[in-house]
Design a protein around this motif. Structure first.
Motif, mmCIF file in Angstrom:
data_model
loop_
_atom_site.group_PDB
_atom_site.id
_atom_site.type_symbol
_atom_site.label_atom_id
_atom_site.label_comp_id
_atom_site.label_asym_id
_atom_site.label_seq_id
_atom_site.Cartn_x
_atom_site.Cartn_y
_atom_site.Cartn_z
ATOM 1 N N ASP A 34 0.747 -1.062 -0.026
ATOM 2 C CA ASP A 34 0.019 0.158 0.077
ATOM 3 C C ASP A 34 0.750 1.294 -0.060
ATOM 4 O O ASP A 34 0.451 2.094 -0.512
ATOM 5 N N ARG A 35 2.279 1.300 0.444
ATOM 6 C CA ARG A 35 2.782 2.296 0.589
ATOM 7 C C ARG A 35 4.334 1.812 0.475
ATOM 8 O O ARG A 35 4.637 0.970 1.112
ATOM 9 N N TRP A 36 5.200 2.721 -0.072
ATOM 10 C CA TRP A 36 6.631 2.385 0.043
ATOM 11 C C TRP A 36 7.406 3.883 -0.214
ATOM 12 O O TRP A 36 8.801 3.882 -0.715
ATOM 13 N N TYR A 37 6.777 5.022 0.524
ATOM 14 C CA TYR A 37 7.531 6.252 0.363
ATOM 15 C C TYR A 37 9.026 6.350 1.128
ATOM 16 O O TYR A 37 9.603 7.326 0.780
ATOM 17 N N ARG A 38 9.324 5.429 2.070
ATOM 18 C CA ARG A 38 10.489 5.597 2.821
ATOM 19 C C ARG A 38 11.284 4.255 2.444
ATOM 20 O O ARG A 38 12.357 4.073 3.095
ATOM 21 N N HIS A 39 10.843 3.480 1.583
ATOM 22 C CA HIS A 39 11.816 2.473 1.468
ATOM 23 C C HIS A 39 13.270 2.905 0.886
ATOM 24 O O HIS A 39 13.299 3.439 -0.003
ATOM 25 N N PRO A 40 14.169 1.883 1.419
ATOM 26 C CA PRO A 40 15.789 2.611 1.178
ATOM 27 C C PRO A 40 15.895 2.760 -0.197
ATOM 28 O O PRO A 40 16.536 3.272 -0.871
ATOM 29 N N ALA A 41 15.602 1.404 -0.683
ATOM 30 C CA ALA A 41 15.704 1.493 -2.334
ATOM 31 C C ALA A 41 14.935 2.396 -3.172
ATOM 32 O O ALA A 41 15.541 3.069 -4.230
ATOM 33 N N TYR A 42 13.508 2.662 -2.797
ATOM 34 C CA TYR A 42 12.908 3.893 -3.628
ATOM 35 C C TYR A 42 13.704 5.155 -3.365
ATOM 36 O O TYR A 42 14.025 6.128 -4.122
#
Length: 366
Positions: A160-168
């Protein structure tokens, strides 16, 4: 051969072609999960009719709709990388489910069934969660599951969210570095970074939508990753309709910066993962023209993630980590906004982990 694992890439879409612009805008403006307008059924077709000629010209000026093409290329590259990262869930296949254009949610679900899919990940193509984008796209997916009679055909989970994923974050920082490299080396530290995100109606924000927080959290993480001395600000673009939207607007921000003596700006479209009308025309044509008129001497845009290797790797790592976790969704997903009045929100139909199914699978906005 093992059944394929599906990654369903959810997006609003774009007009299918130049002749589809009016229909597309009418469908978008009628969507009460996106925005709520007074007399919406009467007002939306009128607004679509008035805006369609200009929107058609803008699309034509940048070579026509681009979003679907980028989504297909991103999906193809992502699943190739994902097969290597997560062999236990391979083979992987990507599917597009576009809210207002083709392929539709129902068509995609039927195709998945025909392909033998049993395990599926719903992945809105919006790093930051909003009820108007990720939330409404997921709601439409669950309605599609019911319309097609495929409630039990697939076991679902939601990214649902990936706003702070390190790879992103790392992939976005890479685009900023690429954008700064276009400025003279002696000027780079003095370039103001203007992070521009799609705006949202204030009525949605005032219900507790997490989008503004997640935008600012992404920007903070990107700046930490960059570790550069540049000043930066956040603004919002793409307002639609006659209701208050989240600001400051990107146009107003550039004019204000010019008035403060800022002469060099790099625009970073932090909420968009590919090039389309809102980058290619709103920023590259309209904003740049206004910036020049306001006195900005040099304004550029950081490249969109598109199929840059760092972003493709990020998509694959995000999905691989999610599949390995066995989770139905993030910890934030099941908690509705405090002012939410939509009975369908925060559903995961036939969840991999159970406990999310709604008792009203065809609920509509009240």
């Amino acid at each position: 051969m093992a059944d394929p694992t599906a990654v369903v890439m959810l997006s609003m879409g774009e007009p299918n072609d130049l002749d589809d612009v009016r229909r597309y805008f009418s469908a978008l403006l009628m969507d009460r999960e996106l925005m709520q307008l007074p007399m919406q059924k009467r007002l939306s077709p009128l607004m679509a009719r008035m805006s369609a000629p200009g929107a058609r010209r803008q699309h034509a000026e940048v070579g026509g709709p681009r979003l679907k093409g980028w989504l297909e290329r991103q999906g193809e590259a992502m699943v190739r990388a994902l097969d290597d990262l997560s062999p236990a869930t391979a083979p992987h296949r990507h599917y597009l489910a576009l809210r207002y254009s083709d392929p539709s949610t129902d068509a995609t679900l039927r195709r998945m069934k025909a392909d033998g899919v049993r395990r599926a990940v719903a992945m809105p193509q919006f790093p930051q969660f909003s009820c108007t984008t990720s939330g409404s796209s997921l709601n439409e997916l669950w309605r599609g599951v019911e319309r097609t009679g495929l409630h039990s055909a697939f076991t679902w989970s939601v990214l649902d969210r990936w706003y702070r994923h390190p790879a992103y974050v790392a992939s976005m920082a890479e685009t900023v570095r690429a954008g700064l490299a276009d400025f003279d080396a002696g000027d780079r530290d003095r370039v103001l970074l203007l992070f521009s995100a799609h705006s949202m109606p204030m009525k949605v924000i005032n219900k507790g939508d997490p989008y503004p927080h997640e935008i600012h959290a992404s920007v903070d993480a990107i700046m930490d990753e960059l570790d550069v001395p540049n000043a930066y600000r956040v603004s919002f673009q793409s307002k639609v309709g006659p209701v208050p939207w989240l600001g400051p607007s990107t146009i107003a921000a550039v004019e204000k910066l010019a008035g403060q003596g800022v002469t060099k700006v790099l625009v970073v479209c932090v909420a968009f993962t590919s090039d389309h009308i809102e980058t290619l025309y709103e920023i590259d044509v309209d904003l740049f023209r206004r910036a020049e008129a306001a006195g900005i001497r040099e304004i550029r845009r950081a490249p969109a993630p598109n199929v840059r290797p760092a972003f493709v790797t990020a998509l694959a790592e995000i999905v691989a980590g999610h599949l390995k976790s066995g989770e139905a969704a993030s910890a934030q997903y099941p908690v509705q906004c405090l002012g939410c009045d939509n009975a369908l929100c925060r559903t995961v139909v036939h969840s991999v982990a159970g406990g999310y199914d709604t008792t009203e699978p065809t609920a509509t906005l009240r």
